[in-house]
Design a protein around this motif. Structure first.
Motif, short mmCIF file in Angstrom:
data_model
loop_
_atom_site.label_atom_id
_atom_site.label_comp_id
_atom_site.label_asym_id
_atom_site.label_seq_id
_atom_site.Cartn_x
_atom_site.Cartn_y
_atom_site.Cartn_z
N GLN A 17 0.83 -1.19 0.00
CA GLN A 17 0.00 0.00 0.00
C GLN A 17 0.87 1.26 0.00
O GLN A 17 2.09 1.19 0.09
CB GLN A 17 -0.92 -0.01 1.22
CG GLN A 17 -1.91 -1.17 1.23
CD GLN A 17 -2.77 -1.17 2.47
OE1 GLN A 17 -2.27 -1.11 3.59
NE2 GLN A 17 -4.07 -1.22 2.29
N THR A 67 -0.61 5.23 4.25
CA THR A 67 -1.31 4.29 5.15
C THR A 67 -0.37 3.31 5.82
O THR A 67 -0.81 2.37 6.46
CB THR A 67 -2.41 3.51 4.39
OG1 THR A 67 -1.82 2.79 3.31
CG2 THR A 67 -3.47 4.45 3.86
N ASP A 121 -1.57 -5.20 1.60
CA ASP A 121 -3.01 -4.94 1.73
C ASP A 121 -3.78 -6.10 2.34
O ASP A 121 -4.84 -5.90 2.94
CB ASP A 121 -3.61 -4.55 0.38
CG ASP A 121 -3.35 -5.56 -0.73
OD1 ASP A 121 -3.01 -6.73 -0.43
OD2 ASP A 121 -3.46 -5.17 -1.91
#
Length: 579
Positions: free
Chosen positions: A555, A559, A564
């Protein structure tokens, strides 16, 4: 505040070792070939000592010796210690970058914990990525876990000057390019940079993450700053071994400790210590593993008004040895509490609140841990800037930046990737001066791959020779926590996925406005849209192995750059027996 659970009770290790069935005898019988008496399998806590020691991870080279002290503490408290070597992502040796392997290490260690008969874990960490990878893994499994860091190196000295790990490497390298230092002197200085076992002696990423573990409550109070060769580091290891046994009995888990309040404490602590920008990515990833909604906005909100009071390189002048002698992180946490910037009731691995741990500590050197009115910067923390060049955000460390460059407009000098930068930067014909903005692309999580620490681009020699030591630099890369300068990092979305950074051209004007949290490319919306529509990726894609898995699933930096399929999921800690 101590959490209590029923004790005695049947622990998960008894799924392997308790009883008389064929399956249990299979597990227990093989363990006995190491000479363990039968009564050690009587239901006492089995503690996995997850050790990132490796000859190729020099920061962690002393952890085998330290593990013996952890074992002593576990035996003393009535536990059963089992040392387990785990994936050690060395910052010093891994290519293309240790960050690429943080998630692989976390995944491997998570399954190491989940698949084996551990009731609790001691996380033996040091080098930059070992701390987040082990905490991420422990958080995903959610068994009682505690951190013991290896501690920093002793101060380095060269010709009477303190030498900070990394910080002086960048400084001396620039001096050589500027003609202020000879190559022979640089080699002489090398011998003084790493004079004992331990991690970087600056407030680099290793010491930052040790501080983050302590501020989160995942390590005993005082753990972060004790030098690696100080006898008190061994004492800390032994006390940690004792404590994990009681944590298992109390069922005190990472999910009890790593709350939103704990992460906010850590963010404010990072601001106060002038911590590494790498802490942003690692804390976001760690929060994701326990299902905590932590964002870049939390970093800016919590850190914006926190003064940087720890006078350590790269922001200040001292090193971790002096920080420890001054009182270490407990003094910083006390200062935050007195200023109303600490969630005092956050629980720690000790079973007590963070405030109970620090309220009576003393600052023994106010030139190392400064009064707020003498802070290195009154608005520390990690600044998050946004704009059409970074729609999902980019970060900057004010305490390591030049104040006069925090508001700046300049002409872009673009490097398509790190190789393009290396090919051009020393060319006297490069059209660049100190007013320009250096821009580097394709160095993010997917682009490098792995997001290397190349964001603190060295300045061109012709600028250095004018006495200039800083320029605005922008990239989707990271930078070492030991580095300094007005460096905008983690620009998201990254260039390799078609973020606006990908279409910056030489000669474009860029505005950096840190007070207003703005990063702007001075072209029209229509021109930006046209460039993005015409963009095509130009970086090489892996076709197999972990590199392929990483490329497919990592990702963005905004974040935490985790995979993911791992974020926010905790699985069962007990699997099915196959025998």
């Amino acid at each position: 505040m101590t959490k209590k659970a029923e004790w005695p009770r049947r622990l998960r290790s008894q799924e392997w070792y308790g009883g008389t069935s064929r399956d249990v005898i299979y597990h227990r019988g093989w363990m006995k070939n190491q000479g363990y008496p039968h009564d050690l399998f009587d239901g006492r806590p089995v503690i996995g000592i997850l050790n990132t020691w490796s000859d190729m991870t020099p920061c962690n080279g002393h952890l085998r010796e330290l593990a013996e002290k952890v074992k002593a503490g576990i035996w003393e408290a009535g536990g059963f210690p089992m040392e387990v070597p785990v994936f050690s992502a060395s910052e010093n040796t891994f290519r293309p970058t240790a960050m690429m392997y943080r998630n692989l290490a976390a995944l491997a260690i998570e399954e190491t914990i989940r698949g084996q008969p551990m009731d609790g874990c001691v996380l033996m960490v040091g080098c930059d990525k070992t701390t987040p990878s082990l905490i991420m893994a422990a958080a995903s499994v959610d068994l009682p876990s505690i951190v013991v860091a290896g501690g920093p190196m002793l101060n380095g000295y060269f010709r009477g000057e303190r030498v900070g790990s990394g910080t002086h490497l960048w400084k001396f390298s620039e001096m050589v390019k500027a003609g202020e230092m000879t190559q022979e002197e640089f080699l002489e200085a090398e011998a003084s940079m790493s004079r004992s076992s331990g991690t970087c002696n600056t407030m680099g990423t290793a010491s930052t993450m040790a501080s983050m573990a302590e501020a989160l409550g995942m390590a005993l109070s005082g753990n972060a700053a004790i030098p690696g060769v100080d006898s008190r580091r061994k004492v800390m290891a032994q006390l940690t071994g004792r404590r994990i046994v009681q944590m298992v009995k109390d069922d005190l888990k990472p999910s009890d400790i790593m709350t939103k309040q704990a992460f906010e404490n850590a963010i404010r602590t990072n601001a106060a210590i002038g911590g590494s920008t790498n802490a942003v990515i690692h804390l976001l990833a760690m929060a994701g593993r326990v299902g905590i909604d932590l964002t870049l906005d939390d970093w800016d909100r919590c850190g914006r008004d926190v003064p940087t009071i720890v006078n350590l390189m790269p922001s200040g002048k001292y090193l971790m040895e002096e920080f420890f002698y001054a009182g270490g992180l407990p003094v910083v946490l006390k200062r935050l509490g007195e200023a109303g910037l600490l969630h005092k009731d956050a629980i720690t691995v000790s079973g007590e609140t963070v405030w109970d741990e620090v309220k009576d500590v003393v600052n023994w050197n106010e030139d190392v841990i400064l009064p707020a009115e003498k802070a290195l910067t009154q608005s520390g923390g990690i600044v998050v800037v946004r704009g059409n060049l970074a729609p999902k955000g980019a970060v900057l460390k004010p305490s390591a930046a030049s104040p006069h460059l925090l508001t700046h407009r300049g002409r872009a000098v673009v490097f398509e990737d790190i190789d393009d930068y290396k090919a051009k930067i020393n060319d006297d014909n490069l059209d660049i001066d100190e007013t320009c903005v250096m821009v580097m692309k394709n160095c993010g999580p997917k682009g490098y791959p792995g997001m290397a620490e190349v964001g603190n681009m060295g300045l061109p020699p012709k600028v250095l020779k004018k006495g200039i030591t800083d320029m605005v630099r922008i990239s989707d890369a990271r930078m070492s926590g030991t580095a300094y300068g007005t460096v905008v990092l983690h620009t998201s979305p990254e260039a390799a996925v078609g973020g606006p950074l990908a279409v910056v051209r030489n000669g474009d004007m860029i505005e950096l406005d840190v007070p207003n949290r703005r990063l702007h490319l001075d072209i029209s919306d229509e021109e930006l849209a046209r460039r993005l529509a015409e963009w095509t990726p130009n970086h090489e894609l892996p076709t197999s192995g972990y590199a392929w898995l990483h490329q497919q699933h990592v990702q963005g930096a905004d974040t935490g750059a985790d995979l993911d399929f791992l974020k926010g999921c905790r699985g069962s800690a007990v699997g099915k027996d196959s025998h």
